[in-house]
Design an enzyme around this catalytic site. Structure first.
Site, PDB file in Angstrom:
ATOM      1  N   SER A 132      43.146 -87.446 -10.403  1.00 26.32           N
ATOM      2  CA  SER A 132      41.903 -88.184 -10.165  1.00 26.32           C
ATOM      3  C   SER A 132      40.896 -87.983 -11.290  1.00 26.32           C
ATOM      4  CB  SER A 132      41.279 -87.699  -8.857  1.00 26.32           C
ATOM      5  OG  SER A 132      39.950 -88.164  -8.741  1.00 26.32           O
ATOM      6  N   TYR A 141      38.591 -93.764 -11.877  1.00 29.36           N
ATOM      7  CA  TYR A 141      37.407 -94.301 -11.217  1.00 29.36           C
ATOM      8  C   TYR A 141      36.595 -94.924 -12.338  1.00 29.36           C
ATOM      9  CZ  TYR A 141      38.061 -92.754  -6.459  1.00 29.36           C
ATOM     10  OH  TYR A 141      38.531 -92.626  -5.177  1.00 29.36           O
ATOM     11  N   THR A 154      41.679 -97.304  -9.106  1.00 34.78           N
ATOM     12  CA  THR A 154      41.299 -97.373  -7.693  1.00 34.78           C
ATOM     13  C   THR A 154      40.123 -98.332  -7.521  1.00 34.78           C
ATOM     14  OG1 THR A 154      42.115 -95.154  -7.321  1.00 34.78           O
ATOM     15  CG2 THR A 154      40.540 -96.002  -5.704  1.00 34.78           C
ATOM     16  N   LYS A 179      45.103 -99.787  -7.182  1.00 36.11           N
ATOM     17  CA  LYS A 179      45.183 -99.061  -5.900  1.00 36.11           C
ATOM     18  C   LYS A 179      44.087 -99.557  -4.953  1.00 36.11           C
ATOM     19  CE  LYS A 179      45.191 -94.246  -4.144  1.00 36.11           C
ATOM     20  NZ  LYS A 179      43.875 -93.874  -3.632  1.00 36.11           N
ATOM     21  N   HIS A 215      43.034 -96.099   1.369  1.00 37.49           N
ATOM     22  CA  HIS A 215      42.373 -94.841   1.023  1.00 37.49           C
ATOM     23  C   HIS A 215      42.425 -93.866   2.213  1.00 37.49           C
ATOM     24  CE1 HIS A 215      39.882 -93.548  -2.506  1.00 37.49           C
ATOM     25  NE2 HIS A 215      39.508 -92.586  -1.686  1.00 37.49           N
TER      26      HIS A 215
HETATM   27  C1  LIG Z   1      39.965 -85.322   0.006  1.00 38.84           C
HETATM   28  C2  LIG Z   1      40.474 -86.624  -0.569  1.00 38.84           C
HETATM   29  C3  LIG Z   1      40.110 -86.982  -1.850  1.00 38.84           C
HETATM   30  C4  LIG Z   1      40.578 -88.168  -2.394  1.00 38.84           C
HETATM   31  N1  LIG Z   1      40.268 -88.460  -3.699  1.00 38.84           N
HETATM   32  C5  LIG Z   1      40.749 -89.585  -4.242  1.00 38.84           C
HETATM   33  C6  LIG Z   1      40.496 -89.855  -5.596  1.00 38.84           C
HETATM   34  O1  LIG Z   1      39.841 -89.104  -6.296  1.00 38.84           O
HETATM   35  N2  LIG Z   1      41.002 -91.006  -6.107  1.00 38.84           N
HETATM   36  C7  LIG Z   1      41.737 -91.892  -5.350  1.00 38.84           C
HETATM   37  O2  LIG Z   1      42.167 -92.931  -5.847  1.00 38.84           O
HETATM   38  N3  LIG Z   1      42.005 -91.625  -4.061  1.00 38.84           N
HETATM   39  C8  LIG Z   1      41.534 -90.493  -3.507  1.00 38.84           C
HETATM   40  N4  LIG Z   1      41.840 -90.217  -2.204  1.00 38.84           N
HETATM   41  C9  LIG Z   1      42.690 -91.148  -1.439  1.00 38.84           C
HETATM   42  C10 LIG Z   1      44.179 -90.796  -1.590  1.00 38.84           C
HETATM   43  O3  LIG Z   1      44.619 -90.990  -2.897  1.00 38.84           O
HETATM   44  C11 LIG Z   1      45.040 -91.672  -0.676  1.00 38.84           C
HETATM   45  O4  LIG Z   1      44.837 -93.031  -0.949  1.00 38.84           O
HETATM   46  C12 LIG Z   1      44.835 -91.457   0.812  1.00 38.84           C
HETATM   47  O5  LIG Z   1      44.289 -90.206   1.140  1.00 38.84           O
HETATM   48  C13 LIG Z   1      46.202 -91.634   1.459  1.00 38.84           C
HETATM   49  O6  LIG Z   1      46.184 -91.352   2.773  1.00 38.84           O
HETATM   50  P1  LIG Z   1      46.756 -89.989   3.447  1.00 38.84           P
HETATM   51  O7  LIG Z   1      45.712 -88.963   3.211  1.00 38.84           O
HETATM   52  O8  LIG Z   1      46.830 -90.432   4.847  1.00 38.84           O
HETATM   53  O9  LIG Z   1      48.095 -89.650   2.834  1.00 38.84           O
HETATM   54  C14 LIG Z   1      41.398 -89.029  -1.640  1.00 38.84           C
HETATM   55  C15 LIG Z   1      41.769 -88.655  -0.342  1.00 38.84           C
HETATM   56  C16 LIG Z   1      41.328 -87.470   0.191  1.00 38.84           C
HETATM   57  C17 LIG Z   1      41.787 -87.088   1.568  1.00 38.84           C
HETATM   58  C1  LIG Z   2      35.106 -90.470  -4.462  1.00 39.41           C
HETATM   59  C2  LIG Z   2      36.097 -89.487  -4.824  1.00 39.41           C
HETATM   60  C3  LIG Z   2      35.671 -88.576  -5.854  1.00 39.41           C
HETATM   61  C4  LIG Z   2      36.912 -88.851  -3.831  1.00 39.41           C
HETATM   62  C5  LIG Z   2      37.552 -89.839  -2.921  1.00 39.41           C
HETATM   63  O1  LIG Z   2      38.168 -90.776  -3.343  1.00 39.41           O
HETATM   64  C6  LIG Z   2      37.433 -89.638  -1.524  1.00 39.41           C
HETATM   65  O2  LIG Z   2      36.733 -88.708  -1.099  1.00 39.41           O
HETATM   66  O3  LIG Z   2      38.030 -90.416  -0.774  1.00 39.41           O
END
Ligand SMILES: Cc1cc2nc3c(=O)[nH]c(=O)nc-3n(C[C@H](O)[C@H](O)[C@H](O)COP(=O)(O)O)c2cc1C
Ligand SMILES: CC(C)CC(=O)C(=O)O
Length: 387
Positions: free
Chosen positions: A127, A151, A177, A260, A284
């Site tokens: 990320s 991002y 994303t 994404k 997400h």
């Molecule tokens: C704590 C957390 C941080 C995340 N940070 C990002 C991120 O920085 N960039 C991004 O594209 N998706 C981010 N996501 C989304 C994940 O990439 C993903 O799309 C999503 O969590 C998938 O679902 P799951 O948690 O049910 O496997 C984040 C998800 C969580 C739970």
């Molecule tokens: C905004 C991001 C830094 C983290 C993220 O994608 C999330 O918290 O779902």
């Protein structure tokens, strides 16, 4: 490791699972354990979703509506789960989804995750909002395979600098994303007044960037830290982006690009028309639009629209090997998994992430073999029934 775990690993699971006796092999149990280990704020941030969390629940429920129909006598003695996705060979069709701010889970954060990915041969997607710089993570990942998740900030020069740095550090594909130009209404964080960024977590790639530093008058120190954080808040996302802006990505990234956050078939068509190499069907993890459809329900619509014309990846709600098999049967070439490995990281650092990845891989292999599938391409709609 206990004798039983040795037996499971080496004999029963053919050395695949690398299970840790202190962690559950039913990965759906990780969340409850992580809740006891993490602070209430960190756990709320990771486990939480948008609004009433109805979409997060829908993501899981959707998997239950599809059931695998096992087939017999198909000679599944030799199994091969390997795939090549966007030019990257993988031993199994599972990637580590981008998760920002991983140091709220474990001090080693993305470094531990990158090491675990390298140990398993699976690809990690880093990320932009990581708690370690992309160069540090690349070093931890070593000969492993890594993609970079952008991002897309408002400042084009900053975006271009991120892409140049990612390329130089050996990230081979770009994930952009689109669904998170700002954080959604997330009651768990709102109620606890919690945001990791305000504590300076998740800004490492920004603060270390020469373009960012120029904007805040030089390297970030205690003296300009507050200014830098405010600049970060202003820069983080760009709600004005449109499809026309994708040309910028092509100019600045010569490798494969996947978008994404795609849920609508028309958006998938537009991605293909814009020359993108792939789409990631994702909501997400239910963290952005509460009330949105389950990501698994969006998958067949996207496959109908662009299947065979582009690479289709999937995430949101994957927790078990059977879930992976179902998403593949519905037309995804590979899946990304997020929260399960986040909890593995919280509970056991690098070894915890490895545990999650190996268990998922082993469970997928057994599920496929016992239902009569030797390879990923043998999983098709015919492998499922909707109940
Ligand atoms: C704590 C957390 C941080 C995340 N940070 C990002 C991120 O920085 N960039 C991004 O594209 N998706 C981010 N996501 C989304 C994940 O990439 C993903 O799309 C999503 O969590 C998938 O679902 P799951 O948690 O049910 O496997 C984040 C998800 C969580 C739970
Ligand atoms: C905004 C991001 C830094 C983290 C993220 O994608 C999330 O918290 O779902």
């Amino acid at each position: 490791m206990s004798q039983l775990a040795d037996f499971q690993n080496e004999i029963y699971l053919n050395g695949l699972a690398d299970v840790r006796p202190d962690l559950p092999t039913d990965l759906t149990k990780l969340e409850g354990l992580a809740a006891s280990k993490l602070s209430a704020t960190s756990f709320g941030y990771v486990a939480g979703s948008a609004g009433s969390e109805g979409t997060a629940r829908a993501n899981r429920d959707a998997f239950d509506r599809w059931r695998i129909v096992p087939r017999m006598l198909r000679d599944v003695a030799e199994r091969d789960l390997s795939v090549t996705v966007l030019g990257t060979p993988m031993p199994a069709p599972v990637l580590l989804a981008p998760i920002g701010v991983q140091s709220i889970l474990h001090p080693d954060g993305e470094l531990a995750t990158a090491r675990a990915a390298a140990a398993t041969g699976l690809t990690t997607v880093l990320s932009t909002a990581a708690s370690h710089t992309m160069e540090e993570v690349a070093e931890a990942n070593g000969p492993g395979s890594r993609w970079y998740q952008l991002y897309w900030p408002k400042d084009r020069d900053l975006a271009a600098s991120f892409l140049d740095r990612a390329k130089a550090a050996g990230y081979t594909a770009l994930v952009v994303t689109l669904d998170t130009f700002t954080l959604a209404w997330r009651p768990r964080d709102l109620d606890q007044a919690y945001l990791p960024f305000i504590r300076g977590i998740g800004v490492a790639n920004y603060f270390s960037d020469p373009v960012f530093q120029k904007s805040v008058g030089g390297p970030v120190t205690d003296a300009n830290r507050q200014t830098a954080l405010l600049h970060w808040i202003g820069q983080f996302g760009n709600p004005s982006l449109t499809w026309d802006d994708l040309a910028f990505l092509r100019e600045h990234w010569d490798g494969p690009i996947a978008l994404k956050g795609i849920q609508h078939p028309d958006d998938a068509r537009r991605a293909v028309d814009a020359g993108m190499d792939g789409v990631i069907v994702s909501n997400h993890g239910g963290r952005q639009v509460d009330g949105a459809l389950a990501s698994l329900d969006a998958l067949p619509l996207v496959v109908d629209a662009v299947g065979g014309r582009t690479t289709i990846l999937f995430d949101s709600g994957v927790r078990t090997g059977a879930d992976v098999a179902k998403a593949l049967a519905l037309g995804a070439q590979a899946v990304l998994v997020a929260r399960p490995y986040a909890y593995g990281l919280a509970l056991g650092g690098e070894a915890g992430v490895r545990h999650v990845l190996r268990c998922l891989q082993a469970e997928l292999e057994l599920t496929m073999a016992l239902s009569g599938h030797r390879t990923v391409s043998e999983l098709t709609l015919d492998s499922l029934v909707r109940v």
